[in-house]
Design a protein around this motif. Structure first.
Motif, mmCIF file in Angstrom:
data_model
loop_
_atom_site.group_PDB
_atom_site.id
_atom_site.type_symbol
_atom_site.label_atom_id
_atom_site.label_comp_id
_atom_site.label_asym_id
_atom_site.label_seq_id
_atom_site.Cartn_x
_atom_site.Cartn_y
_atom_site.Cartn_z
ATOM 1 N N ALA A 460 0.817 -1.214 0.000
ATOM 2 C CA ALA A 460 0.000 0.000 0.000
ATOM 3 C C ALA A 460 0.851 1.263 0.000
ATOM 4 N N ALA A 461 1.991 1.236 0.708
ATOM 5 C CA ALA A 461 2.771 2.462 0.895
ATOM 6 C C ALA A 461 3.668 2.785 -0.293
ATOM 7 N N ALA A 462 4.188 1.763 -0.982
ATOM 8 C CA ALA A 462 5.183 2.007 -2.029
ATOM 9 C C ALA A 462 4.693 2.968 -3.107
ATOM 10 N N PRO A 463 3.494 2.778 -3.697
ATOM 11 C CA PRO A 463 3.064 3.733 -4.735
ATOM 12 C C PRO A 463 2.895 5.151 -4.211
ATOM 13 N N ALA A 464 2.370 5.293 -2.994
ATOM 14 C CA ALA A 464 2.167 6.630 -2.447
ATOM 15 C C ALA A 464 3.501 7.323 -2.188
ATOM 16 N N VAL A 465 4.462 6.582 -1.638
ATOM 17 C CA VAL A 465 5.782 7.174 -1.396
ATOM 18 C C VAL A 465 6.455 7.531 -2.712
ATOM 19 N N ALA A 466 6.300 6.643 -3.717
ATOM 20 C CA ALA A 466 6.914 6.921 -5.015
ATOM 21 C C ALA A 466 6.326 8.173 -5.641
#
Length: 591
Positions: A460-466
């Motif tokens: 869940a976090a990887a796309p938002a952080v990217a």
């Protein structure tokens, strides 16, 4: 391990999750959506550690329906067809990146649907849940009015909204706020009705009267806020939802009266829908002035019908509406359309007829469980709460006929929680305290669940952080660096396109364009186009880079491909019709 997580902590996390949804701008931004997904995964992990089972069959199996959507989205994301290829035999997506985003959301909804019936296991928890829902609606209404009186276009008095879009409370759009206010109004009405059990038992007091007056004032505030949103779809949903509750209430009567009441409610609902569409379509056909929102919806629905006929069984991929809609958009609708303004239609377009049937099952299962508890329950108070919850669910389902509530994660989480509330009703409808605790999870189960939590949160976090690393307003060099950092976290083709665009702008920022940067920009654009075969922007960028590299013939091929992809449906027809359709954009004609 059983009992190591307090029930109060799980219930509190559920309420925090419900509050975060609307007050984080409806969770339409990547950071908020990722936080919401991670919270759903964390809640499911805590419930698993608690070792609690759902007390009803509906509560036990509710989660399988959103889980099926998540599995379907992953299957679609793994299969991307070429624009000129044959019709795929399996579920596919015209934009796998968007469909994978949808899979994350549906996985989070499945975790929430699994958790809620295992958290709301007694009447006290059910009562608190209804109060929280009403309180959240009152808070949204109060914030909306406070901002409207002091600031026209700023959320929390700091964040501006798009020009021409009126916000309300923490939502960017009034229609988005109306969806949540409908749910709150339904639960508040149930709370108000549930308190009349004291009146019926002959125990009204002065305190009871003051409490009911205060609750009536709060309901009036929520209704006033709903009216201030000026959402015609919400007002229509109120009427249809009320008729649905009348239909269900027929179950309290003898057979003959039951048939009359149920038939009358169905006939009235059909008449309301038919009258609305008849007036709208007849007025437009006669050349009368039709409100812009109504006219645009009618155009979108007509376009959606042509789209659905191209992929009735598999759909074209969950979450891809705004990506593919321009291929079907009528030229008379001069606007950017990001959603179908109907959750049911958008589901049919993305997941096909099987997905639409699955969505109907997800709505009917908790409704049937809640109606059964409403009819058979012996507690007047709990029946009042259930009536309000059924009204809230009916409002949401009816509103979704004309709006895209479920495409707003903050509202979607609230709707899933309402479904879980109804599915859990068998365990508390008679105020009997049943606390089923199965065998506590063993060490292996806890370890596997912990690994799943870590993987889910990272997913869940990887796309938002990217996406947070991207800097669309910065200088070309900073944009290129940000896109490179985003690609290191998530190889989304949208990040490849951002890197190619930044490299092109960086190459053109010097007096003599850098050929190496232009070649890299073309390569990055082609990489993005390979992963998003229906996206015209990367193809056009590749053509621009090749044109500046003095390769006009190659550039012309990419420009032609960009025009064809941008205007052709996912399966272009063959032969002469295909040639005519490809030639139309170059002549400035909408195919």
């Amino acid at each position: 391990m059983s009992g190591s997580v307090p029930s109060a902590a799980l219930e509190g996390l559920l309420y925090l999750l419900l509050a975060f949804g609307p007050f984080a701008f409806g969770c339409v931004e990547p950071w908020a959506r990722a936080t919401l997904e991670a919270a759903c995964f964390l809640l499911a992990f805590g419930v698993f550690l608690r070792g609690r089972a759902a007390a009803s069959p509906a509560g036990t199996f509710l989660w399988t329906l959103p889980a099926a959507f998540a599995a379907l989205a992953l299957l679609q994301a793994a299969n991307a067809p070429l624009p000129d290829g044959p019709r795929p035999a399996w579920p596919f997506s015209v934009s796998p990146a968007e469909t994978e985003d949808a899979a994350r959301l549906w996985a989070a909804y499945a975790c929430l649907a699994w958790s809620v019936p295992r958290v709301l296991i007694d009447h006290d928890a059910a009562r608190r849940f209804a109060r929280v829902f009403l309180g959240l609606g009152v808070a949204v209404a109060a914030l909306g009015f406070a901002q409207a009186w002091t600031s026209v276009d700023r959320i929390y008095w700091t964040r501006p909204t798009a020009k021409g879009v009126a916000p309300f409370g923490p939502y960017y759009n009034m229609d988005h706020a109306a969806g949540f206010l409908l749910l709150s109004l339904g639960f508040g009405s149930g709370l108000f009705a549930s308190r009349f059990s004291e009146w019926n038992e002959g125990r009204p007091t002065r305190e009871w009267g003051r409490a009911q007056a205060a609750m009536a004032a709060l309901l009036a505030l929520v209704f006033a806020a709903l009216t201030a949103c000026r959402s015609q779809a919400a007002m229509l949903a109120l009427a249809l939802g009320a008729l649905f509750v009348v239909f269900l209430a027929a179950g309290f009567h003898e057979r003959r009266r039951r048939l009359l009441q149920a038939g009358g409610a169905l006939a009235a609902a059909a008449a309301v829908v038919a009258l609305v569409f008849r007036v709208a379509t007849a007025g437009e056909a006669a050349g009368a002035v039709v409100e812009k929102a109504v006219r645009s919806r009618l155009a979108i629905y007509a376009d959606a019908w042509r789209w659905w006929l191209d992929a009735p069984w598999t759909g074209t991929g969950l979450g891809t509406f705004d990506f593919l809609y321009p291929a079907y958009q009528d030229s008379s609708l001069r606007a950017a359309v990001s959603h179908a303004h109907s959750d049911w239609i958008e589901t049919a377009l993305g997941a096909g007829l099987p997905g639409l049937l699955l969505a109907a099952a997800a709505a009917l299962l908790p409704a049937a469980a809640g109606a059964r508890s409403w009819w058979s329950g012996r507690s007047r108070e709990m029946r009042g709460l259930l009536g309000g919850a059924l009204a809230a669910g009916a409002f949401a389902a009816a509103h979704s006929l004309f709006e895209f509530n479920f495409q707003i994660p903050g509202n979607a989480v609230a709707m899933v929680a309402v479904a879980g509330f109804l599915a859990s009703s068998a365990s508390w409808r008679d105020k009997r305290v049943e606390r089923p605790f199965p065998d506590r999870p063993d060490a292996l189960g806890v370890s596997l669940a912990g690994v799943a939590l870590v993987v889910g949160v990272a997913w869940a976090a990887a796309p938002a952080v990217a996406r947070a690393r991207l800097a669309p307003q910065a200088a070309p060099a900073a944009r290129a660096a940000g896109a490179s950092r985003a690609l290191a976290l998530d190889e989304d083709p949208r990040h490849w396109y951002a890197l190619g665009a930044a490299s092109h702008d960086l190459a053109m920022s010097s007096p003599e364009p850098d050929p190496a940067l232009l070649r890299f920009a073309a390569s990055a654009a082609v990489t993005a186009a390979d992963a998003r075969p229906y996206d015209s922007a990367p193809l056009y960028l590749a053509g621009v880079a090749l044109w500046r590299l003095q390769r006009p013939q190659d550039a012309a091929d990419f420009f032609a491909a960009s025009r064809a992809v941008g205007f052709a449906p996912y399966r272009p027809p063959r032969g002469a019709r295909a040639a005519a359709r490809r030639a139309a954009p170059s002549a400035g004609v909408k195919p």
